[in-house]
Design a protein around this motif. Sequence first.
Motif, PDB file in Angstrom:
ATOM      1  N   SER A 173       0.852  -1.188   0.000  1.00 55.00           N
ATOM      2  CA  SER A 173       0.000   0.000   0.000  1.00 55.00           C
ATOM      3  C   SER A 173       0.886   1.235   0.000  1.00 55.00           C
ATOM      4  CB  SER A 173      -0.902   0.021   1.240  1.00 55.00           C
ATOM      5  OG  SER A 173      -1.677   1.205   1.260  1.00 55.00           O
ATOM      6  N   SER A 174       0.400   2.301  -0.633  1.00 52.42           N
ATOM      7  CA  SER A 174       1.114   3.573  -0.560  1.00 52.42           C
ATOM      8  C   SER A 174       0.802   4.286   0.756  1.00 52.42           C
ATOM      9  CB  SER A 174       0.740   4.462  -1.751  1.00 52.42           C
ATOM     10  OG  SER A 174      -0.659   4.706  -1.749  1.00 52.42           O
ATOM     11  N   ASP A 175      -0.265   3.867   1.439  1.00 52.80           N
ATOM     12  CA  ASP A 175      -0.625   4.428   2.746  1.00 52.80           C
ATOM     13  C   ASP A 175       0.129   3.647   3.815  1.00 52.80           C
ATOM     14  OD1 ASP A 175      -1.741   5.465   5.054  1.00 52.80           O
ATOM     15  OD2 ASP A 175      -3.780   4.744   4.626  1.00 52.80           O
ATOM     16  N   ILE A 176       1.123   4.276   4.436  1.00 47.38           N
ATOM     17  CA  ILE A 176       1.950   3.582   5.421  1.00 47.38           C
ATOM     18  C   ILE A 176       1.577   3.950   6.859  1.00 47.38           C
ATOM     19  CG2 ILE A 176       3.865   3.253   3.827  1.00 47.38           C
ATOM     20  CD1 ILE A 176       5.293   5.578   5.283  1.00 47.38           C
ATOM     21  N   LYS A 177       0.432   4.578   7.062  1.00 50.71           N
ATOM     22  CA  LYS A 177       0.010   4.934   8.414  1.00 50.71           C
ATOM     23  C   LYS A 177      -0.097   3.656   9.253  1.00 50.71           C
ATOM     24  CE  LYS A 177      -3.370   7.296  11.183  1.00 50.71           C
ATOM     25  NZ  LYS A 177      -4.715   7.723  11.336  1.00 50.71           N
ATOM     26  N   GLY A 178       0.614   3.647  10.371  1.00 55.10           N
ATOM     27  CA  GLY A 178       0.625   2.490  11.266  1.00 55.10           C
ATOM     28  C   GLY A 178       1.759   1.520  11.004  1.00 55.10           C
TER      29      GLY A 178
END
Length: 190
Positions: A173-178
């Motif tokens: 994922s490009s969303d690395i939150k967490g």
Amino acid sequence: MIIMSIVFFQCKKEKQLTVNATQEIVEKESVKLDTLKLTKGYDFPVGKPDAKRYYNAQKFQENNHLGDDWNGVGGGNTDLGDPIYAIANGYVSFAKDVKGGWGNIIRIIHHNPDATKVESLYAHCQKILVNKGDYVTKGTKIATIGTADGAYLAHLHFEIRDQINLPIGPGYSSDIKGYLNPTKYINNNR
């Protein structure tokens, strides 16, 4: 109507009793703060302590990868069955086969001396050697490297998360939150 809850903590990992205003007693499993064991630094999950004879075949955020893929230097399935180690002291929160492209997964929660927590996730394991609820120390053999039931060549997909109990997720994922860069986190917390 207002309901009040009173929580009684005991000394060991046992039952937590909650008494509400109607005098109903509810039992909950929990880890007690006075028995919490903290981490004492981090090591790599293979080739302990420094990933000797392994290489990071797909690094964190390479192709939006949410972890590191550890392979033996011999390539192919030469690392099939090799040991996987706990990166730090912690509590096993999950240990089972989720099938699909993940296979056997272990999740361990690590409590740091600065009161922060991180979770390590070990995927595609051939064999799980720990159980949910176990306390493990850094360097404990927890599993062996696998292929996610034949889905891939043998390797360890390894993640570190600073948000505990996120869904298993897609692995990419490009969303690395967490999610944290595992190699960087370990190197900064030896």
